[in-house]
Design an enzyme around this catalytic site. Structure first.
Site, PDB file in Angstrom:
ATOM      1  N   LYS A 266       0.851  -1.193   0.000  1.00 19.93           N
ATOM      2  CA  LYS A 266       0.000   0.000   0.000  1.00 19.93           C
ATOM      3  C   LYS A 266       0.885   1.241   0.000  1.00 19.93           C
ATOM      4  O   LYS A 266       1.727   1.418   0.888  1.00 19.93           O
ATOM      5  CB  LYS A 266      -0.900   0.001   1.238  1.00 19.93           C
ATOM      6  N   LYS A 278      -9.747  13.169   8.243  1.00 23.59           N
ATOM      7  CA  LYS A 278      -9.208  12.755   9.529  1.00 23.59           C
ATOM      8  C   LYS A 278      -9.128  13.948  10.483  1.00 23.59           C
ATOM      9  O   LYS A 278      -9.075  15.109  10.034  1.00 23.59           O
ATOM     10  CB  LYS A 278      -7.784  12.198   9.351  1.00 23.59           C
ATOM     11  N   ARG A 352      -7.620  -0.224   1.118  1.00 23.50           N
ATOM     12  CA  ARG A 352      -8.187  -1.442   0.537  1.00 23.50           C
ATOM     13  C   ARG A 352      -8.716  -1.198  -0.878  1.00 23.50           C
ATOM     14  O   ARG A 352      -8.795  -2.127  -1.675  1.00 23.50           O
ATOM     15  CB  ARG A 352      -9.291  -1.975   1.451  1.00 23.50           C
TER      16      ARG A 352
END
Length: 495
Positions: A266, A278, A352
């Protein structure tokens, strides 16, 4: 730093700036310490008789110009209980020795610490001692206009020595190579997000390929990924002015046609969370969201340095996750390269989304096995802290292989379960799956998501969110899990 190995050496006869020897708890001398004590007519024992240094684990004591000893200095390192000497303890003792010598005017040192390991453990101990030295001496001040005022260590040469005969040149070579790979990984991860972009990672990959005729590189641009149908990956990169890259490094160390071992990293070079922004606190550390990619680059670097006799492919899914008018929104639905659709419920679960297309892409290589490495979930830190990596897999044999390698490399992982009940959390009313499964079991549901794109090969997932970097005063990348990944490959090549 130069590393060497010296077998059948007498600690008292070596001409060096410093000889490093162990002393066990209750002032019991190691074999090398005994050689020096005998040559110096009991100077070490006389020093121990004062009672200030008793061999407690990790403590050090530096002696100068002992009579009958060729070395200018002798560093005593506490080894603790002799029956509790482990590889992990040896690493900490080596680190203590290097820290003790960092401020001394010692340019070369000879260490006998690995001499005390059981014979079947010496090779790994030699490898890890080299890595421990490199870890202590690592610095990253590339972007400081004024370097740290602390004097740089004078240490330039470290020799691993044994009082008994043995051939450990391969272990020394492996340790040096892994240390080099860890430095590459740490340098990349510590670089700021305005420098280490997806394009920068692609350039570094090209440099590695240019340095070795065993390495080929192929860079997929966003247009290439669009043609391949990588809608999930592109849903992340489209929010940034920095173009995403899929970087494929192929190391040809084995025979032609041999099925490769594939590593997928990743590479989110900065993660704001996207529209699911965030919190601002410690967001600077989100430059470390590409540590999986950095570990793949470091491992391929080590493969070249070791001349590992097997085929390895490293795939890096590199993108920025930014909020913009082009960014994905919660509720968007995207189509992956596999044809499966995903409802994006949270844009901060972006790792993901890039990995799933990369995992589909690597099917074309007919891999013998695939391991992906990702700073994927904060839930992994909650579950396992900052000590060991999370491991999930669709193949028990591969999972056991990873766990065994982790123990050997002192870079451990812990396996978590996957099952249909966890998969149920990913159900979506509008697509084949959602990209999150809610707070419960967050590390597991993330792996369940990835597993849906790995059904055609043995696969393991390493969640390194808790181990890839440190915060606070010691802030910086750790270089993990390069040692674990290299150990897996070394074991495979040896088998």
């Amino acid at each position: 730093m130069n590393y060497h190995f010296d077998s059948s050496a007498n600690a008292a006869e070596l001409h060096t700036d410093c000889v490093v020897v162990g002393v066990y708890k209750n002032a019991k001398l190691s074999a090398a310490a005994t050689q020096i004590d005998t040559a110096s007519q009991g100077a070490i024992q006389a020093h121990l008789d004062f009672g200030d240094f008793t061999g407690e684990k990790g403590r050090t004591s530096l002696l100068y110009k002992l009579p009958g000893v060729s070395a200018k200095r002798v560093l005593l390192v506490g080894m603790g209980d002799k029956d509790k000497l482990t590889q992990e303890a040896l690493v900490s003792m080596t680190q203590a020795a290097v820290n003790a010598l960092k401020t001394a005017k010692v340019s070369n040192a000879v260490s006998f610490l690995t001499d005390e390991m059981a014979s079947e453990c010496i090779a790994i101990a030699v490898r890890q001692s080299v890595m421990a030295v490199a870890d202590v001496l690592y610095t990253f001040d590339t972007y400081k206009s004024k370097k740290d005022e602390t004097p740089r260590p004078a240490l330039e040469s470290w020799t691993v020595a044994h009082t008994i005969a043995g051939e450990f040149s391969t272990a020394l070579k492996q340790g040096t190579a892994i240390a080099e790979g860890m430095q590459v990984s740490r340098d990349l991860a510590n670089s700021p997000g305005n420098v280490c972009t997806p394009t920068y990672l692609a350039d570094i990959a090209q440099e590695l390929a240019n340095s070795s005729n065993q390495v080929d590189v192929n860079i997929l641009e966003e247009a290439d990924m669009e043609a391949l149908g990588m809608g999930s990956f592109l849903s992340v990169s489209k929010g940034s002015a920095e173009d995403g890259k899929m970087i494929i490094l192929q190391y040809h160390g084995g025979t032609a046609g041999e099925a490769p071992f594939v590593l997928v990293g990743k590479g989110i070079t900065f993660d704001t969370g996207g529209i699911s922004l965030k919190p601002g606190n410690a967001m600077d550390e989100m430059k470390y969201d590409m540590c999986g990619a950095a570990s793949v680059m470091g491992t391929l670097t080590a493969c070249v340095a070791m001349q590992l006799p097997m085929n390895v492919i490293g795939v890096i899914a590199a993108a920025e996750n930014m909020p913009s008018s082009n960014a994905s929104k919660p509720g968007d639905i995207v189509t992956t390269m596999s044809g499966k659709t995903i409802e994006i419920l949270n844009t901060d679960a972006e790792g993901r989304l890039v990995l799933c297309d990369a995992l589909t892409y690597v099917e074309r290589f007919n891999p013998v096995a695939v391991v992906d490495i990702a700073t994927l979930t904060g839930a992994c830190i909650t579950a396992l802290g900052h000590h060991i990596c999370g491991l999930l897999s669709n193949n028990d044999t591969l999972a056991d292989e990873v766990l065994t390698a982790g123990k050997q490399a002192n870079d451990e992982a812990w396996r978590l379960p996957m099952g249909e009940k966890y998969h149920d959390q990913l159900k979506s009313n509008f697509a084949d799956m959602a990209n999150i499964g809610g707070p419960p079991g967050g590390t597991i549901t993330a792996a369940c998501f990835l597993s849906r794109f790995t059904e055609s090969y043995p696969w393991a997932h390493l969640d390194i969110a808790g181990t890839a970097w440190k915060s606070g005063a010691a802030k910086g990348a750790t270089g993990r899990p390069v040692p674990l990944l290299c150990q897996i490959l070394i074991n495979r090549a040896g088998a």
